[in-house]
Design a protein around this motif. Structure first.
Motif, PDB file in Angstrom:
ATOM      1  N   ASN A   1      47.733  79.523  17.837  1.00  0.00           N
ATOM      2  CA  ASN A   1      48.125  78.594  16.783  1.00  0.00           C
ATOM      3  C   ASN A   1      46.903  78.187  15.951  1.00  0.00           C
ATOM      4  O   ASN A   1      46.964  78.143  14.717  1.00  0.00           O
ATOM      5  N   THR A   2      45.797  77.905  16.608  1.00  0.00           N
ATOM      6  CA  THR A   2      44.567  77.545  15.908  1.00  0.00           C
ATOM      7  C   THR A   2      44.100  78.698  15.029  1.00  0.00           C
ATOM      8  O   THR A   2      43.702  78.486  13.874  1.00  0.00           O
ATOM      9  N   ALA A   3      44.157  79.916  15.554  1.00  0.00           N
ATOM     10  CA  ALA A   3      43.742  81.083  14.769  1.00  0.00           C
ATOM     11  C   ALA A   3      44.641  81.270  13.545  1.00  0.00           C
ATOM     12  O   ALA A   3      44.158  81.550  12.438  1.00  0.00           O
ATOM     13  N   VAL A   4      45.954  81.101  13.730  1.00  0.00           N
ATOM     14  CA  VAL A   4      46.889  81.210  12.607  1.00  0.00           C
ATOM     15  C   VAL A   4      46.575  80.148  11.557  1.00  0.00           C
ATOM     16  O   VAL A   4      46.497  80.446  10.360  1.00  0.00           O
ATOM     17  N   GLU A   5      46.359  78.918  11.997  1.00  0.00           N
ATOM     18  CA  GLU A   5      46.051  77.842  11.051  1.00  0.00           C
ATOM     19  C   GLU A   5      44.775  78.139  10.268  1.00  0.00           C
ATOM     20  O   GLU A   5      44.730  77.943   9.047  1.00  0.00           O
ATOM     21  N   GLN A   6      43.739  78.608  10.957  1.00  0.00           N
ATOM     22  CA  GLN A   6      42.479  78.911  10.281  1.00  0.00           C
ATOM     23  C   GLN A   6      42.645  80.049   9.276  1.00  0.00           C
ATOM     24  O   GLN A   6      42.141  79.974   8.149  1.00  0.00           O
TER      25      GLN A   6
ATOM     26  N   ALA B   1      53.129  76.551  15.531  1.00  0.00           N
ATOM     27  CA  ALA B   1      53.205  75.281  16.262  1.00  0.00           C
ATOM     28  C   ALA B   1      54.461  75.233  17.137  1.00  0.00           C
ATOM     29  O   ALA B   1      54.425  74.716  18.257  1.00  0.00           O
ATOM     30  N   GLY B   2      55.548  75.787  16.647  1.00  0.00           N
ATOM     31  CA  GLY B   2      56.781  75.842  17.429  1.00  0.00           C
ATOM     32  C   GLY B   2      56.615  76.677  18.685  1.00  0.00           C
ATOM     33  O   GLY B   2      57.161  76.340  19.743  1.00  0.00           O
ATOM     34  N   ALA B   3      55.851  77.759  18.585  1.00  0.00           N
ATOM     35  CA  ALA B   3      55.593  78.594  19.765  1.00  0.00           C
ATOM     36  C   ALA B   3      54.842  77.796  20.830  1.00  0.00           C
ATOM     37  O   ALA B   3      55.147  77.897  22.028  1.00  0.00           O
ATOM     38  N   VAL B   4      53.880  76.992  20.398  1.00  0.00           N
ATOM     39  CA  VAL B   4      53.142  76.153  21.343  1.00  0.00           C
ATOM     40  C   VAL B   4      54.085  75.142  21.991  1.00  0.00           C
ATOM     41  O   VAL B   4      54.030  74.914  23.207  1.00  0.00           O
TER      42      VAL B   4
ATOM     43  N   THR C   1      55.318  77.603   6.545  1.00  0.00           N
ATOM     44  CA  THR C   1      56.205  78.258   7.504  1.00  0.00           C
ATOM     45  C   THR C   1      55.406  78.939   8.604  1.00  0.00           C
ATOM     46  O   THR C   1      55.742  78.824   9.792  1.00  0.00           O
ATOM     47  N   ALA C   2      54.339  79.653   8.220  1.00  0.00           N
ATOM     48  CA  ALA C   2      53.501  80.329   9.224  1.00  0.00           C
ATOM     49  C   ALA C   2      52.929  79.324  10.217  1.00  0.00           C
ATOM     50  O   ALA C   2      52.958  79.540  11.430  1.00  0.00           O
ATOM     51  N   LYS C   3      52.425  78.212   9.697  1.00  0.00           N
ATOM     52  CA  LYS C   3      51.852  77.180  10.574  1.00  0.00           C
ATOM     53  C   LYS C   3      52.934  76.540  11.443  1.00  0.00           C
ATOM     54  O   LYS C   3      52.709  76.281  12.633  1.00  0.00           O
ATOM     55  N   ASP C   4      54.089  76.273  10.866  1.00  0.00           N
ATOM     56  CA  ASP C   4      55.177  75.646  11.617  1.00  0.00           C
ATOM     57  C   ASP C   4      55.685  76.547  12.739  1.00  0.00           C
ATOM     58  O   ASP C   4      55.967  76.071  13.848  1.00  0.00           O
TER      59      ASP C   4
END
Length: 119
Positions: free
Chosen positions: A66-71, A92-95, A86-89
């Motif tokens: 999730n951190t890698a996706v956000e960055q 985060a949903g996976a976490v 959407t990508a970030k959400d």
């Protein structure tokens, strides 16, 4: 061997970044440590340890992804964009799913012996 050591250093740097910058990562690490301490108290069997440790690893790995996706999204789309959101959400949903299922696993494995210990 030096290539392996460099790869290990890079991976540890990534873990350190996630731990330093992500409050949820610190929360998940502390929750994992608490689960391990409780596992020691109730004397889990090897298979139970394997399941608990796997659940902890899944949550921490999901948080790091999730951190890698956000960055990456922040780099690619510094402005607010619905697709970036959407990508970030989704990440985060996976976490969230991993954390909830891991909590259920912890309750199923550690809960009953802990209950018998105190009641």
């Amino acid at each position: 061997m030096s290539k392996f050591i460099r790869s290990l250093a890079v991976a540890l740097s990534g873990i350190g970044f996630a731990f330093r910058t992500q409050g949820h990562m610190r929360f998940h690490m502390i929750a994992g440590l608490v689960a391990c301490c409780l596992g020691l108290i109730v004397t889990l069997k090897p298979l139970e340890w394997a399941i608990i440790l796997l659940a902890i690893a899944v949550v921490i790995s999901a948080e790091m992804i999730n951190t890698a996706v956000e960055q990456a999204v922040n780099l690619a789309s510094p402005d607010i964009h619905p697709i970036a959101k959407t990508a970030k959400d989704v990440a985060a949903g996976a976490v969230l799913i991993a954390a909830v299922i891991s909590a259920v696993i912890g309750l199923l494995i550690i809960g009953p012996p802990l209950w018998h210990l105190f009641f």
